[in-house]
Write an enzyme that holds these catalytic residues in place. Structure first.
Site: not given
Ligand SMILES: *Cc1c(COP(=O)(O)O)cnc(C)c1O
Length: 430
Positions: A144, A239, A267
């Protein structure tokens, strides 16, 4: 456990917000229960609006690595906000943040701040395409990278749990520029390179996958990706929105000793405020506007509150914390293995650092997306509900990682393991 206030609030929210939530995984759909509405959080604990208290293993899906409402963080945010919350003009905080990231992640020589992980990955592939003057990208099934159109193809957790790997609204023209390979299968990547010669701008990968449950790279998979991208003059994008500053101060790339061309962050980098970033080699980053031709911008990018929150947390992340996280996570891991063995339930665990998933499966290993989808989701839903009722707040999906924070105490770990054993017994006997 009384949750009537949460039930009532969800009904109200559903009338006004699509699905009652501002991000799908929060709706608890895959575990078939009413989401818990949160009133506050401190340290390892979150509290709902019915007054229940839970030990938090979600950590806001990663950011809260030191636990909630860290005193220094709250002080800094309060102090900075007195001087205004956004100027739309440069501040020295942004340079400090860039310096800190570059210090912690050596493959990053220059870095651009954005407002979310989604924005970071979208911008990173635009930059890769502009820089290489090639159109195609390779991603891995079950990985994702946020909700950018190019990535909503075999996209992991959210989409996976709902059984809808693709989204309407992503045009076939956009989808055809995203090629999908299998995680941990370098041949699947090489095949795409030979089929689409000189057309592939970049490979984007979660170096440790967290969005199909935790799946570790095996047999030097990341080193092989580094090689094959180099041989084909395309870029390697890590990522690290989830793994960055979590698996080590330098992220997964430090742990596995592989330097990508571009890295994306999110995050933890915002300390709980909306932040993302992408960075990499100077010659690539200089391709960005206003230096270069690739456009990317943001009204609130580099926002002073977000920068000071992120810096506060990054400045605190020293070896002591990573050692402590490793120790706590390993106790959890060993305890879970013990519980699985004692109860005889069909389950395995993947863990690296403070990321961990308990998979309910007959398989001996979970190494990719097709392995992950063998899991028993009904069993997971029962497990989740049992844990929640007993004050343990887990990610509400089989295909997510637990995010262990350093605020979690050894006593809380003991309690978690005790409830876990009861839960496994309970669901195994039902
Ligand atoms: C969470 C996540 C994203 C998306 O970040 P948002 O801030 O939710 O947009 C991208 N990539 C990975 C690996 C993630 O875990």
């Amino acid at each position: 456990m009384k949750i009537s206030n949460s039930v009532k609030s969800f009904k109200e929210a559903e009338k006004l917000i699509p699905g009652g939530v501002n991000s799908p995984a929060r709706a608890f759909k895959s575990v078939e229960c009413n989401p818990i509405f949160i009133s506050k959080a401190k340290g390892s604990k979150i509290y709902d609006i019915d007054g229940n208290c839970y030990i938090d293993f979600v950590s806001s899906w990663g950011p809260m690595i030191l636990g909630h409402a860290d005193d220094d963080l709250i002080n800094i945010i309060s102090n900075v906000s007195v001087n205004g919350t956004s100027y739309g003009a440069p501040t020295t905080l942004e340079t400090k943040m860039a310096k800190k990231i570059i210090e912690m992640v050596p493959s990053v020589e220059k870095v651009r701040m954005v407002n979310s992980g989604t924005e970071a990955t979208m911008s990173a592939i635009r930059l890769a395409r502009g820089f290489t003057q090639k159109d195609l990208i390779i991603k891995f099934s079950g990985n994702y990278h946020g909700h950018g159109d190019s990535f909503l193809i075999s996209a992991g957790s959210g989409a996976m749990t709902l059984g809808k790997p693709d989204s309407p609204g992503v045009t076939s023209n956009i989808a055809k520029d995203t090629l999908v390979a299998e995680f941990n299968n370098i041949d699947s990547v090489k095949k795409l390179y030979s089929r689409f010669k000189n057309k592939i701008a970049a490979v984007i990968v979660e170096p440790v996958s967290g969005n199909m449950g935790v799946v570790l790279p095996k047999d030097n998979f990341l080193k092989k990706l580094r090689l094959v991208t180099q041989e084909n003059n395309s870029l390697l994008i890590f990522d690290e929105v989830m793994t960055g500053f979590r698996l080590s101060s330098g992220g997964a790339q430090q742990l596995y000793n592989v330097a990508p061309d571009i890295t994306t962050f999110g995050k933890i980098i915002g300390g709980g405020l909306p932040v993302g970033a992408y960075g990499g080699k100077k010659e690539i980053m200089n391709f960005l506007s206003p230096n270069g031709p690739v456009y990317q911008a943001g009204t609130l990018s580099g926002n002073p509150l977000a920068m000071s929150a992120g810096l506060c947390i990054l400045n605190k992340l020293d070896n002591k914390i990573y050692n402590s996280l490793e120790k706590k996570s390993n106790i959890i891991y060993e305890g879970l293995i013990n519980n699985i063995n004692e109860t005889g339930i069909n389950a395995i665990i993947n863990r690296v650092g403070s990321m961990l998933t308990l998979f309910f499966t007959n398989k001996k290993e979970i190494n990719n997306y097709s392995d992950a989808i063998t899991c028993n989701l009904k069993l997971f839903a029962k497990y989740f509900k049992y844990m929640l009722k007993n004050g343990i707040y887990l990610p509400p999906s089989q295909f997510e990682s637990l995010f262990i924070s350093d605020a979690i105490s050894f006593e809380e770990i003991e309690y978690f393991l005790e409830i876990n054993k009861k839960a496994l017994k309970h669901i195994n006997n039902e």
